[in-house]
Motif scaffolding. Structure first.
Motif, PDB file in Angstrom:
ATOM      1  N   ASP A 102       0.815  -1.217   0.000  1.00  0.00           N
ATOM      2  CA  ASP A 102       0.000   0.000   0.000  1.00  0.00           C
ATOM      3  C   ASP A 102       0.852   1.271   0.000  1.00  0.00           C
ATOM      4  N   ALA A 103       2.098   1.173   0.472  1.00  0.00           N
ATOM      5  CA  ALA A 103       2.965   2.348   0.567  1.00  0.00           C
ATOM      6  C   ALA A 103       4.041   2.362  -0.512  1.00  0.00           C
ATOM      7  N   ASP A 104       3.952   1.440  -1.491  1.00  0.00           N
ATOM      8  CA  ASP A 104       4.981   1.383  -2.533  1.00  0.00           C
ATOM      9  C   ASP A 104       5.072   2.686  -3.319  1.00  0.00           C
ATOM     10  N   GLN A 105       3.918   3.289  -3.615  1.00  0.00           N
ATOM     11  CA  GLN A 105       3.939   4.530  -4.392  1.00  0.00           C
ATOM     12  C   GLN A 105       4.595   5.664  -3.595  1.00  0.00           C
ATOM     13  N   ILE A 106       4.345   5.698  -2.297  1.00  0.00           N
ATOM     14  CA  ILE A 106       4.961   6.726  -1.456  1.00  0.00           C
ATOM     15  C   ILE A 106       6.475   6.546  -1.429  1.00  0.00           C
ATOM     16  N   ARG A 107       6.917   5.286  -1.297  1.00  0.00           N
ATOM     17  CA  ARG A 107       8.356   5.019  -1.285  1.00  0.00           C
ATOM     18  C   ARG A 107       8.984   5.391  -2.621  1.00  0.00           C
ATOM     19  N   PHE A 108       8.247   5.175  -3.713  1.00  0.00           N
ATOM     20  CA  PHE A 108       8.758   5.522  -5.039  1.00  0.00           C
ATOM     21  C   PHE A 108       9.002   7.034  -5.148  1.00  0.00           C
ATOM     22  N   TYR A 109       8.033   7.825  -4.713  1.00  0.00           N
ATOM     23  CA  TYR A 109       8.195   9.275  -4.769  1.00  0.00           C
ATOM     24  C   TYR A 109       9.225   9.764  -3.745  1.00  0.00           C
ATOM     25  N   ALA A 110       9.342   9.062  -2.640  1.00  0.00           N
ATOM     26  CA  ALA A 110      10.372   9.411  -1.657  1.00  0.00           C
ATOM     27  C   ALA A 110      11.761   9.207  -2.249  1.00  0.00           C
ATOM     28  N   ARG A 111      11.938   8.114  -2.994  1.00  0.00           N
ATOM     29  CA  ARG A 111      13.229   7.883  -3.658  1.00  0.00           C
ATOM     30  C   ARG A 111      13.517   9.004  -4.651  1.00  0.00           C
ATOM     31  N   GLN A 112      12.535   9.388  -5.422  1.00  0.00           N
ATOM     32  CA  GLN A 112      12.725  10.469  -6.390  1.00  0.00           C
ATOM     33  C   GLN A 112      13.102  11.782  -5.705  1.00  0.00           C
ATOM     34  N   THR A 113      12.442  12.042  -4.573  1.00  0.00           N
ATOM     35  CA  THR A 113      12.722  13.280  -3.831  1.00  0.00           C
ATOM     36  C   THR A 113      14.141  13.284  -3.284  1.00  0.00           C
ATOM     37  N   VAL A 114      14.570  12.156  -2.723  1.00  0.00           N
ATOM     38  CA  VAL A 114      15.928  12.067  -2.173  1.00  0.00           C
ATOM     39  C   VAL A 114      16.963  12.171  -3.295  1.00  0.00           C
ATOM     40  N   GLU A 115      16.713  11.523  -4.425  1.00  0.00           N
ATOM     41  CA  GLU A 115      17.633  11.607  -5.562  1.00  0.00           C
ATOM     42  C   GLU A 115      17.755  13.044  -6.061  1.00  0.00           C
ATOM     43  N   ALA A 116      16.617  13.747  -6.127  1.00  0.00           N
ATOM     44  CA  ALA A 116      16.642  15.142  -6.575  1.00  0.00           C
ATOM     45  C   ALA A 116      17.427  16.016  -5.596  1.00  0.00           C
ATOM     46  N   ALA A 117      17.275  15.742  -4.288  1.00  0.00           N
ATOM     47  CA  ALA A 117      18.005  16.507  -3.279  1.00  0.00           C
ATOM     48  C   ALA A 117      19.508  16.269  -3.388  1.00  0.00           C
ATOM     49  N   ILE A 118      19.901  15.020  -3.639  1.00  0.00           N
ATOM     50  CA  ILE A 118      21.326  14.708  -3.795  1.00  0.00           C
ATOM     51  C   ILE A 118      21.904  15.430  -5.003  1.00  0.00           C
ATOM     52  N   ASP A 119      21.183  15.401  -6.109  1.00  0.00           N
ATOM     53  CA  ASP A 119      21.665  16.071  -7.327  1.00  0.00           C
ATOM     54  C   ASP A 119      21.713  17.581  -7.144  1.00  0.00           C
ATOM     55  N   ARG A 120      20.835  18.113  -6.296  1.00  0.00           N
ATOM     56  CA  ARG A 120      20.799  19.561  -6.078  1.00  0.00           C
ATOM     57  C   ARG A 120      21.916  20.005  -5.133  1.00  0.00           C
TER      58      ARG A 120
END
Length: 253
Positions: free
Chosen positions: A94-112
């Protein structure tokens, strides 16, 4: 202006002061360089040197505190990401989609914050990428007490992450050595080295010693400036902790 450029200018000014002092040694009348004059100048320059040492020590301590604070925030945010992932794991698929967007957010923060292109500037200002995550998290319906507790913990962790990110950015906006203070400290160092030059015989050993001392003084300025730029330069804070947290999110399925 980069810390290398600023410290190089400081070195040039300081060592230039010693050369000016050597020139004054030959220009001043002999009676101006008597023992009484030397004693008076040594006492006066000793006072200036003491003030300079105290101010430099204060600046290094302040810069180190800021550097350590930012480093601790990176570690805290990384641990919060891992704990958020653990809380979401309680909900299973049920939380897979949240984890997916969390990964994207963390990746974007690292690149920034740690851009792959070394010529790009680090950007600490948070992006509102977690709005969707927050909305999806609120929409989760707990099926038991464990999931209810996990949801409350996840909401709190997400708020803490947002707060820590903004604090890191706001502190970076105010963290720098005041230009006027840098000018004053550099002026004091120049005065000290002028006095060295006045009483120093112009031989290779003395000149080499003055160069080394000027490098040491400008090196202190370099370290201060570098610690006030913890996400760029030679003293860059490592992204290893955040990447470890990202690996935890990536491993979650």
């Amino acid at each position: 202006m980069s810390s290398v450029a600023v410290s190089s200018i400081v070195f040039a000014l300081i060592f230039g002061g010693s050369l000016v002092g050597m020139a004054l040694r030959w220009a001043l009348p002999v009676e101006h360089l008597g023992q009484d004059a030397k004693d008076t100048m040594r006492l006066a320059i000793g006072l200036v040197a003491t003030m300079t040492g105290l101010v430099l020590g204060m600046l290094v301590s302040s810069a180190k505190s800021y550097y350590d604070g930012q480093k601790n925030k990176v570690s805290e945010m990384s641990s919060e990401v891992i704990l958020l992932n653990n809380s979401l794991a309680v909900f299973g698929p049920d939380a897979d989609q949240i984890r997916f967007y969390a990964r994207q957010t963390v990746e974007a923060a690292i690149d920034r914050i740690w851009p792959k292109d070394k010529s790009s500037l680090s950007q600490l200002m948070p992006k509102e990428n977690d709005v969707f995550i927050s909305a999806q998290l609120q929409s989760l319906v707990p099926k038991n007490e464990m999931q209810a507790s996990a949801k409350a913990q996840a909401v709190a962790l997400l708020q803490n992450l947002r707060k820590s990110n903004w604090l890191m950015f706001l502190e970076s906006e105010q963290a720098s050595i005041p230009p006027l203070l840098l000018v004053v400290v550099t002026s004091w160092l120049v005065i000290i080295f002028i006095s060295f030059g006045i009483f120093a015989p112009p031989n290779p050993t003395v000149i080499s010693t003055l160069i080394i001392c000027a490098l040491a003084a400008s090196g202190a300025i370099f370290i201060i400036l570098e610690m006030y730029s913890p996400f760029s330069g030679l003293l860059r804070i490592s992204s290893a902790a955040v990447r470890d947290a990202l690996n935890q999110l990536s491993a979650a399925r």
